[in-house]
Every structure is written in structure tokens, then in C-alpha cells.
Design a protein around this motif. Structure first.
Motif, PDB file in Angstrom:
ATOM      1  N   PHE A 176      41.897 -52.806 -63.378  1.00 34.22           N
ATOM      2  CA  PHE A 176      40.976 -52.978 -62.249  1.00 34.22           C
ATOM      3  C   PHE A 176      39.909 -51.872 -62.290  1.00 34.22           C
ATOM      4  O   PHE A 176      39.880 -50.981 -61.441  1.00 34.22           O
ATOM      5  N   PRO A 177      39.015 -51.914 -63.259  1.00 30.48           N
ATOM      6  CA  PRO A 177      38.047 -50.822 -63.435  1.00 30.48           C
ATOM      7  C   PRO A 177      37.012 -50.731 -62.320  1.00 30.48           C
ATOM      8  O   PRO A 177      36.350 -49.699 -62.174  1.00 30.48           O
ATOM      9  N   GLU A 178      36.893 -51.786 -61.508  1.00 29.54           N
ATOM     10  CA  GLU A 178      35.843 -51.811 -60.490  1.00 29.54           C
ATOM     11  C   GLU A 178      36.243 -51.106 -59.196  1.00 29.54           C
ATOM     12  O   GLU A 178      35.414 -50.928 -58.305  1.00 29.54           O
ATOM     13  N   ILE A 179      37.503 -50.700 -59.051  1.00 29.27           N
ATOM     14  CA  ILE A 179      37.935 -50.050 -57.804  1.00 29.27           C
ATOM     15  C   ILE A 179      38.393 -48.618 -58.063  1.00 29.27           C
ATOM     16  O   ILE A 179      38.710 -48.244 -59.193  1.00 29.27           O
ATOM     17  N   SER A 180      38.431 -47.848 -56.996  1.00 32.54           N
ATOM     18  CA  SER A 180      38.867 -46.454 -57.087  1.00 32.54           C
ATOM     19  C   SER A 180      40.389 -46.394 -56.924  1.00 32.54           C
ATOM     20  O   SER A 180      40.931 -46.840 -55.901  1.00 32.54           O
ATOM     21  N   ILE A 181      41.071 -45.826 -57.916  1.00 33.83           N
ATOM     22  CA  ILE A 181      42.533 -45.735 -57.929  1.00 33.83           C
ATOM     23  C   ILE A 181      42.935 -44.287 -58.168  1.00 33.83           C
ATOM     24  O   ILE A 181      42.433 -43.641 -59.093  1.00 33.83           O
ATOM     25  N   GLU A 182      43.826 -43.775 -57.328  1.00 37.26           N
ATOM     26  CA  GLU A 182      44.304 -42.406 -57.480  1.00 37.26           C
ATOM     27  C   GLU A 182      45.819 -42.379 -57.317  1.00 37.26           C
ATOM     28  O   GLU A 182      46.434 -43.343 -56.860  1.00 37.26           O
ATOM     29  N   GLY A 183      46.405 -41.240 -57.675  1.00 41.56           N
ATOM     30  CA  GLY A 183      47.838 -41.045 -57.514  1.00 41.56           C
ATOM     31  C   GLY A 183      48.111 -39.701 -56.872  1.00 41.56           C
ATOM     32  O   GLY A 183      47.317 -38.759 -57.016  1.00 41.56           O
ATOM     33  N   THR A 184      49.225 -39.606 -56.152  1.00 41.46           N
ATOM     34  CA  THR A 184      49.580 -38.341 -55.520  1.00 41.46           C
ATOM     35  C   THR A 184      51.087 -38.248 -55.349  1.00 41.46           C
ATOM     36  O   THR A 184      51.800 -39.247 -55.406  1.00 41.46           O
ATOM     37  N   SER A 185      51.547 -37.020 -55.138  1.00 37.45           N
ATOM     38  CA  SER A 185      52.982 -36.774 -54.962  1.00 37.45           C
ATOM     39  C   SER A 185      53.151 -35.425 -54.281  1.00 37.45           C
ATOM     40  O   SER A 185      52.169 -34.760 -53.925  1.00 37.45           O
ATOM     41  N   SER A 186      54.387 -34.997 -54.132  1.00 38.56           N
ATOM     42  CA  SER A 186      54.662 -33.698 -53.512  1.00 38.56           C
ATOM     43  C   SER A 186      54.141 -32.548 -54.356  1.00 38.56           C
ATOM     44  O   SER A 186      53.957 -31.434 -53.853  1.00 38.56           O
ATOM     45  N   GLN A 187      53.894 -32.794 -55.625  1.00 33.41           N
ATOM     46  CA  GLN A 187      53.416 -31.744 -56.519  1.00 33.41           C
ATOM     47  C   GLN A 187      51.895 -31.702 -56.641  1.00 33.41           C
ATOM     48  O   GLN A 187      51.355 -30.892 -57.400  1.00 33.41           O
ATOM     49  N   ASP A 188      51.217 -32.535 -55.895  1.00 34.78           N
ATOM     50  CA  ASP A 188      49.766 -32.635 -55.993  1.00 34.78           C
ATOM     51  C   ASP A 188      49.092 -31.753 -54.945  1.00 34.78           C
ATOM     52  O   ASP A 188      49.178 -32.039 -53.743  1.00 34.78           O
ATOM     53  N   PRO A 189      48.380 -30.687 -55.337  1.00 37.51           N
ATOM     54  CA  PRO A 189      47.715 -29.819 -54.355  1.00 37.51           C
ATOM     55  C   PRO A 189      46.574 -30.522 -53.629  1.00 37.51           C
ATOM     56  O   PRO A 189      46.161 -30.085 -52.551  1.00 37.51           O
ATOM     57  N   GLY A 190      46.083 -31.621 -54.185  1.00 40.17           N
ATOM     58  CA  GLY A 190      44.995 -32.351 -53.538  1.00 40.17           C
ATOM     59  C   GLY A 190      45.457 -33.533 -52.708  1.00 40.17           C
ATOM     60  O   GLY A 190      44.657 -34.409 -52.376  1.00 40.17           O
ATOM     61  N   ARG A 191      46.750 -33.561 -52.372  1.00 39.74           N
ATOM     62  CA  ARG A 191      47.306 -34.717 -51.671  1.00 39.74           C
ATOM     63  C   ARG A 191      46.597 -34.999 -50.345  1.00 39.74           C
ATOM     64  O   ARG A 191      46.230 -36.141 -50.052  1.00 39.74           O
ATOM     65  N   ALA A 192      46.393 -33.980 -49.520  1.00 34.30           N
ATOM     66  CA  ALA A 192      45.797 -34.183 -48.202  1.00 34.30           C
ATOM     67  C   ALA A 192      44.401 -34.780 -48.315  1.00 34.30           C
ATOM     68  O   ALA A 192      44.038 -35.697 -47.565  1.00 34.30           O
ATOM     69  N   GLU A 193      43.616 -34.300 -49.264  1.00 31.07           N
ATOM     70  CA  GLU A 193      42.261 -34.813 -49.447  1.00 31.07           C
ATOM     71  C   GLU A 193      42.286 -36.263 -49.919  1.00 31.07           C
ATOM     72  O   GLU A 193      41.484 -37.091 -49.467  1.00 31.07           O
ATOM     73  N   LYS A 194      43.220 -36.592 -50.816  1.00 26.64           N
ATOM     74  CA  LYS A 194      43.313 -37.971 -51.296  1.00 26.64           C
ATOM     75  C   LYS A 194      43.732 -38.926 -50.178  1.00 26.64           C
ATOM     76  O   LYS A 194      43.228 -40.051 -50.098  1.00 26.64           O
ATOM     77  N   VAL A 195      44.632 -38.478 -49.325  1.00 29.49           N
ATOM     78  CA  VAL A 195      45.060 -39.328 -48.205  1.00 29.49           C
ATOM     79  C   VAL A 195      43.876 -39.594 -47.277  1.00 29.49           C
ATOM     80  O   VAL A 195      43.689 -40.723 -46.793  1.00 29.49           O
TER      81      VAL A 195
END
Length: 392
Positions: A279-298
Motif C-alpha cells: 500500500f505505497p499510497e498511504i502512510s504506515i508506521e509502527g510502534t512499541s514500548s521500545q519506541d521513543p517516538g511512540r507518543a508522537e506517532k499516536v
């Protein structure tokens, strides 16, 4: 504020007092207390628990604070239900604490509480918080922060009592009991209470109220099951099954925000590569407890900048995203128990503008936990329908 008012009104209807036999265990809005006194609801959210706060003491303070369980489905509006409890505690000159196991949920609740109580903006405590020295009559904290207090609060509200790390941690349970004054009140909140608390509630030994409906009056989305090979095999083969791709495409076609839950952090990166290729046309991200950018991604997921978020159970609770669908891969994993599956499914259908949502359990096997989760969701819908809470 209108949405909050709607939640309060609907929650009040769901909790409005109905009289039932003391030991029937029938799921209702407001039930009798363990001491035999009827808990009435004056048409306000959390009314049964509010009646519990106002009850005269039947036990000596030496036996510790009394407990009340608010058992409400995901998306029922538990936060709005506790506002009258906080108001009552503050009006009596007391201090109140709301504790929840995860930092993500604390950050979600903080602005809502600040808007509701502008004269008593809560002190917000979690690891790294800047509010450590600030005092307020309301404290919002992660459960580990309870170790800092001793008999400091007249009202203690413990949210998500079945969640890690609070659940099955005797130290945190002990700490929670110690922060409440002996003559105080102790409110437990959960959509999926541990089995022992359910037994106590049904037997009449734990005063409680059950809310089987969301604030918008629509039934909980019932998960559908699709078969797919284990995710690790899909990643090894470098392809996503056609069946999963098809249902993902339907969600994207309706412009839904997609929660895609996986059981292991190690699977996230490989899955991201496959999904971005598909699905190259949409924005896809991943996050977990180990991701320092989790809050921003949410935050970006919530505002629609990110369309599909691959995550672990770190986001199974406390995160509300309107117009969302939920996909749980490896739903037969031993890491996903009944409560986790119910909570993850509960991310869908929370908005009054999109109350149906879609929930997909994708797995090679049909596990006991999946069957139990679907049974629990259907049971709550049946109770809500029987009691007249669902819109026709």
C-alpha cells in the motif's frame, strides 16, 4: 465538551438504579451494596458509585477503605463517569487520586481532566514527569507512582485493574491500598475485571455496577475471524495472504484508521516493509514500548496523518481514535488472552459517527481465548439489548 456531556448522559442512563436481588449476579446498572443497602443513582454518571461514596460507614476504619467495582465495557465513558466522584470528594474537602498502569493512558487522560476541573488541574505523575513537586487536590499517576504516598487520599480510583503491570503485582496492589486513608473510598475500574473480582461481584461480596453499553447506544463490534498462516511464516515468505490484503483494502477504502496488532515487537519492522510495498499510497508506521517516538506517532495516527499503525498490546487501552478498524494478527497467540483481545477489539466503534467499526481476528487456529472474547462481547450486547440501552 458536547461529546463529554453525551457520555455523561448515556452513562447516567446505563447506571440509573434498577433494583435486583442481592445475590442474583444479574448484570445491571446499579446493584445493592454488600451490606444490603440499596445504591441509588440520581440520574448522574457513576451514580451507583456516588451512592457508595455517600453511604454511612458500616465497617471500622481499622479494616481499611471499602471497595467498589465499576465494570463498564470499553468505550462506555468511564472517565466521564468518575467526574461526579471527584466532584463529591473535592466538595467534601478531600483529595483524590486516579491511577492507571500505563503512561500512555495518563497522557490521554490528563488534558481531559484539566478541562473538566480547571480550578484543580491535576498533578500528573509518571517516570520523568515535571509535576513531581506540584501539589493539587487531584493527582493523576501511573500505578508505580503510588509507592510515593501513604494514606494521602480520601478517594482512590484505580483504572484498568486487569492491565500489566498492576495486574498480578502484589507490590502495586499493596501500594494502592496504602495510599487511601482508612476512612476513604476505593473505586476499581475495568472493562475486563480479573476472574476473582467478577466472582466477588456476582456473589454480592463486592459492591459494583455494570455498564454493558457505550455512550452512543450502539452495540460493541463483534470480531470476525479469518484464517491466515502464522505471521512469522508470512514474513519469511515475504508476502501477505490475499484474504488479509482484501479486508485491509476494504478498511482503507472506507478511510478508516487501522490498528494492526501483532504479538511480538520483532515482527513490526518486517511487516512494515511488506505493508508499505503493498500500500505505497498511504502512510504506515509502527510502534512499541521500545519506541521513543511512540507518543508522537499516536498523535499523528489520531489526527489522520498516519493511516495504519502496526503496534503491540502497548496500545490496547486508553487510546481513542475515531473511525478506526482493528486487525489482530496471530490472534491465537498465547500472549493474547481473553482480556487483551477484548481490549484491542474495543478500539473500534468508539465514535458515535462510526459506531460499528470492524474487528478482525486473523490466525491459523481458533483458540479458546478468541472464542471467550467474542462470547464476552456478544454477552454484553445481549445484556444491553435486554435492558433497553441499545438504539433500535
Amino acid at each position: 465538551m458536547r461529546a463529554a456531556a453525551a457520555q455523561r448522559t448515556a452513562a447516567g442512563r446505563a447506571l440509573h438504579g434498577r433494583r435486583v436481588p442481592h445475590r442474583s449476579g444479574t448484570p445491571v446498572g446499579a446493584e445493592r451494596s454488600a451490606g444490603g443497602g440499596r445504591l441509588r443513582c440520581a440520574g448522574v454518571p457513576g451514580g451507583a458509585a456516588l451512592g457508595f461514596l455517600a453511604e454511612p460507614r458500616r465497617r471500622s476504619a481499622a479494616r481499611g477503605p471499602e471497595r467498589f467495582l465499576l465494570w463498564a465495557v470499553t468505550g462506555a465513558g468511564k472517565t466521564e463517569m468518575v467526574f461526579p466522584l471527584l466532584e463529591a470528594a473535592l466538595a467534601a474537602g478531600g483529595r483524590a487520586l486516579i491511577a492507571t498502569p500505563r503512561r500512555d493512558v495518563v497522557l490521554e487522560l490528563a488534558p481531559r481532566l484539566a478541562r473538566a476541573f480547571p480550578a484543580d488541574v491535576p498533578a500528573v505523575l509518571y517516570g520523568g514527569s515535571e509535576d513531581r513537586l506540584r501539589r493539587s487536590r487531584i493527582t493523576l499517576a501511573t500505578t508505580h507512582q503510588l509507592l510515593r504516598f501513604h494514606q494521602a487520599f480520601d478517594l482512590v480510583i484505580i483504572d484498568e485493574i486487569d492491565a500489566f503491570p498492576y495486574h498480578n503485582d502484589p507490590m502495586l496492589d499493596y501500594a494502592a491500598r496504602q495510599v487511601c486513608k482508612p476512612g476513604g473510598r476505593f473505586i476499581l475500574l475495568s472493562a475486563t475485571p480479573p476472574a476473582e473480582l467478577q466472582r466477588l461481584a456476582r456473589s454480592g461480596r463486592l459492591p459494583h455496577a455494570r455498564v454493558p453499553v457505550r455512550f452512543h447506544g450502539h452495540p460493541l463490534p463483534v470480531p470476525r475471524h479469518i484464517r491466515m498462516p502464522p505471521l512469522h511464516r508470512c514474513l519469511k515468505q515475504g508476502r501477505i495472504p490475499a484474504g488479509l490484503r482484501s479486508v485491509l483494502q476494504r478498511s482503507l477504502d472506507r478511510k478508516a484508521q487501522i490498528f494492526l496488532f501483532v504479538s511480538r515487537i520483532a515482527h513490526i519492522e518486517g511487516l512494515l516493509q511488506l505493508l508499505r510495498r503493498m500500500f505505497p499510497e498511504i502512510s504506515i508506521e509502527g510502534t512499541s514500548s521500545q519506541d521513543p517516538g511512540r507518543a508522537e506517532k499516536v498523535l499523528k495516527f489520531r489526527d489522520g496523518t498516519i493511516s495504519l499503525l502496526v503496534t503491540t498490546t502497548i496500545l490496547e487501552r486508553g487510546v481513542t481514535v475515531p473511525h478506526s478498524d482493528v486487525f489482530i494478527l496471530d490472534a491465537d497467540s498465547g500472549l493474547f488472552d481473553e482480556a487483551a483481545l477484548v481490549q484491542m477489539a474495543g478500539r473500534a466503534g468508539r465514535s458515535k459517527d462510526d459506531p460499528a467499526g470492524n474487528v478482525i481476528f486473523a490466525s491459523a487456529e481458533w483458540s479458546r481465548s478468541q472464542r471467550a472474547a467474542i462470547s464476552q462481547i456478544r454477552s454484553m450486547n445481549a445484556i444491553a439489548r435486554r435492558q433497553g440501552y441499545l438504539k433500535s
